[in-house]
Design an enzyme around this catalytic site. Structure first.
Site, PDB file in Angstrom:
ATOM      1  N   CYS A 158       0.859  -1.203   0.000  1.00 47.14           N
ATOM      2  CA  CYS A 158       0.000   0.000   0.000  1.00 47.14           C
ATOM      3  C   CYS A 158       0.890   1.246   0.000  1.00 47.14           C
ATOM      4  CB  CYS A 158      -0.936  -0.024   1.209  1.00 47.14           C
ATOM      5  SG  CYS A 158      -2.143  -1.360   1.154  1.00 47.14           S
ATOM      6  N   HIS A 219     -10.004   6.028   1.293  1.00 49.17           N
ATOM      7  CA  HIS A 219     -11.360   5.517   1.403  1.00 49.17           C
ATOM      8  C   HIS A 219     -11.770   5.230   2.845  1.00 49.17           C
ATOM      9  CE1 HIS A 219      -8.562   2.153   0.446  1.00 49.17           C
ATOM     10  NE2 HIS A 219      -9.170   1.581   1.481  1.00 49.17           N
TER      11      HIS A 219
END
Length: 277
Positions: A158, A219
């Site tokens: 990530c 998100h």
């Protein structure tokens, strides 16, 4: 008040107010423990800047275990490990492979050796060499998104690259992140890379400057939304100060206990929440 809190709240409000809300029948990869799709509200291209000379960027609206975060960043960047037995937390347990590792991800990538002009070494050692011997370089980059090994990673990285720049004696860094779960990982990643930048600066005899955090997909998961909305209403406290053991001159001598957070006031912790896999 804490700048980290303000940026977290601004980012979450932006996602909640103008982000794209996923819903059936849209197909998504992540799943909850019960097998249901883990939908998000998502926004593209978030950029947050933290001046590390003005306080440590940790959330104060909720209690946060910074020691666990620092332990993981040392596991990746100092131990260059992918073995879960060498990590003092359970954050990766859901992605554990049969051999007790997370595959060829994160620390594994940083530990691979390459031929550099000054000799054969891994990415971290090359970065530390540059900081001491060529601080004016515009080529100080560490990268973990190795396409040839993605199929052997438990999870694609990530936070996948760090770029450094020394300007007027100050060490600045840009953390690039392809995806971020704002409730689970926002404070976690910022704390980690702020502490890492401070450690690099100390052993390179530099002052610490800015950390810039670039997020491609920021998100909030559907089952996290209520907790995030409650956090947005909480009061903020002044930013604390992170102190590093000044006697340490070698990056590989740092331990979790080398980092001490002073004057950390915070709100209460938050309830346990599900993490999408």
């Amino acid at each position: 008040m804490s700048h980290a809190d303000q940026l977290f709240k601004e980012t979450c409000r932006q996602v909640l107010q103008s982000g794209m809300r996923q819903a059936p029948p849209l197909n998504v990869r992540p799943r909850w423990d019960d097998g249901e799709p883990a939908y998000t509200i998502r926004s593209f291209g978030i950029v947050n800047r933290y001046d590390l000379s003005k306080g440590f960027p940790i959330l104060t609206i909720r209690k946060f275990n910074y020691k666990k975060a620092i332990d993981e960043i040392l596991w990746i960047w100092q131990k260059k490990s992918n073995r879960l037995s060498e990590l003092d937390s359970k954050v990766w347990d859901a992605w554990a492979k049969e051999d007790g590792t997370i595959g060829k991800a994160y620390g594994y990538q940083l530990g691979q050796e390459y031929q550099f002009p000054e000799g054969k070494k891994d990415q971290v050692d090359h970065l530390l060499w540059q900081l001491k011997n060529d601080p004016e370089s515009r080529r100080m980059i560490c990268h973990m998104y190795n396409f040839s090994d993605l199929h052997e990673m438990a999870l694609y990285p990530c936070a996948y690259s760090l770029s450094l720049s020394v300007i007027d004696g100050k060490l600045n860094g840009i953390l690039n992140q392809r995806s971020q779960d704002l409730l689970a990982a926002s404070c976690w990643n910022v704390v980690q890379y702020a502490a890492l930048l401070m450690a690099f600066a100390q052993v390179s005899e530099l002052e610490v400057g800015e950390l810039v955090h670039v997020i491609v997909d920021a998100h909030i998961y559907d089952r996290h939304e209520a907790i995030v909305r409650e956090l947005l209403e909480r009061p903020e406290y002044p930013a604390p100060v992170l102190k590093l053991d000044p006697s340490i001159k070698n990056f590989y001598d740092f331990t979790v206990d080398s980092f001490t957070l002073e004057n950390y006031q915070s709100g209460p912790g938050i309830p346990r929440f599900p993490v999408a896999i």
